[in-house]
Design an enzyme around this catalytic site. Sequence first.
Site, PDB file in Angstrom:
ATOM      1  N   GLU A 199       0.416 -10.176  -1.719  1.00  0.00           N
ATOM      2  CA  GLU A 199      -1.165 -10.610  -1.623  1.00  0.00           C
ATOM      3  C   GLU A 199      -1.720 -10.781  -3.193  1.00  0.00           C
ATOM      4  O   GLU A 199      -2.434 -11.311  -3.461  1.00  0.00           O
ATOM      5  CB  GLU A 199      -2.015  -9.787  -0.711  1.00  0.00           C
ATOM      6  CG  GLU A 199      -1.417 -10.150   0.723  1.00  0.00           C
ATOM      7  CD  GLU A 199      -2.267  -9.002   1.628  1.00  0.00           C
ATOM      8  OE1 GLU A 199      -3.027  -8.302   1.357  1.00  0.00           O
ATOM      9  OE2 GLU A 199      -2.123  -9.452   2.886  1.00  0.00           O
ATOM     10  N   GLU A 244      13.383 -13.900  -0.778  1.00  0.00           N
ATOM     11  CA  GLU A 244      13.142 -13.879   0.579  1.00  0.00           C
ATOM     12  C   GLU A 244      11.661 -13.775   0.772  1.00  0.00           C
ATOM     13  O   GLU A 244      10.833 -13.033   0.098  1.00  0.00           O
ATOM     14  CB  GLU A 244      13.685 -12.875   1.405  1.00  0.00           C
ATOM     15  CG  GLU A 244      15.286 -13.213   1.074  1.00  0.00           C
ATOM     16  CD  GLU A 244      16.084 -11.838   1.818  1.00  0.00           C
ATOM     17  OE1 GLU A 244      15.482 -11.032   1.942  1.00  0.00           O
ATOM     18  OE2 GLU A 244      17.368 -12.038   2.185  1.00  0.00           O
ATOM     19  N   ALA A 296       0.903  -1.199  -0.105  1.00  0.00           N
ATOM     20  CA  ALA A 296      -0.048   0.119   0.149  1.00  0.00           C
ATOM     21  C   ALA A 296       0.737   1.383  -0.028  1.00  0.00           C
ATOM     22  O   ALA A 296       2.052   1.125   0.710  1.00  0.00           O
ATOM     23  CB  ALA A 296      -1.032   0.029   1.104  1.00  0.00           C
TER      24      ALA A 296
END
Length: 328
Positions: free
Chosen positions: A178, A198, A130
């Site tokens: 996500e 990672e 975000a």
Amino acid sequence: MAAAALGGLGLLRGRLRLRLRLGASSPSSSSSSSSSSSSPLGRGAVAARAASGRSYGSEAREEEELRVRYLDDEHKGIVVLGLNRSHAKNALNKNLLKMMSKAVDALKSDKKVRTVIFRSEVPGIFCAGADLKERAKMHSSEVGSFVSKARATINEMANLPVPTIAAIDGTALGGGLELALACDIRVAASSAKMGLVETKLAIIPGAGGTQRLPRTIGVSLAKELIFSARIVDGEEAKSIGLISHVVEQNEAGDAAYRRALALAREFLPQGPVAMRVAKLAINQGMEVDLVTGLAIEEACYAQTIPTKDRIEGLLAFKEKRPPRYKGE
């Protein structure tokens, strides 16, 4: 029973911050912003589509935060959505989410689209999550709406009826990972010279990560990674199913995109209607018991029986020739 299952299933939504870090340094040659729209490997070619129709341009404007390309020739049917907020590391802001939502809305009703690839047009970064600078300027009453919009947009991506591939040629943080988790397949690039893949996880208000991660790698392991905030390298990420493919980064910094494009080309010869109902059957079936899942599969298969594509596929098999599918 099958019809009810197809129409009534839904996903719970959770909150999670996920961080996927890819060492993907890119030389200046990879940041070129002009190429033919028929060249799927170029970063600049763009075909921007609005809900009302499709328009094409030979080059994308610098201010375009989302570049949409409809590939041609041997890649026809593949659409590439490229995040392009270089100054903000592709962080998700209101405008980018709005553009993504509009693009996805247009894609889901376009029967000519066969596969969608999500990538970054910015070297070394996939998505930084975000846009916290924008969020800091929001009134407290706006934050919840923004998070809901991000979650809804990512859900819309997950619900696209065609296969989706995330090409991760750089860092993916929070909502960035996500976004990748909402895709059917994830391809990441890493290199011993440029760094390892990672993954770092930490709980924050998110866009469905606590729900998608357990469904991707299993409940117990997802909890372990979330509770420990453990960093895993690329090979471990692949071994646990978080990433489908890990490829060696190239000098252009687009190895993951090239691998995603190769995968998408493997999908093109398959029947488009069959592909769509197969994805629906898998997605819906994973949320129910086996008996209900088999009923969903039966209902989905029934949709392919009267289609022109199925008849064309049978004729092509009988005549020993490549099928000429039209998505009908």
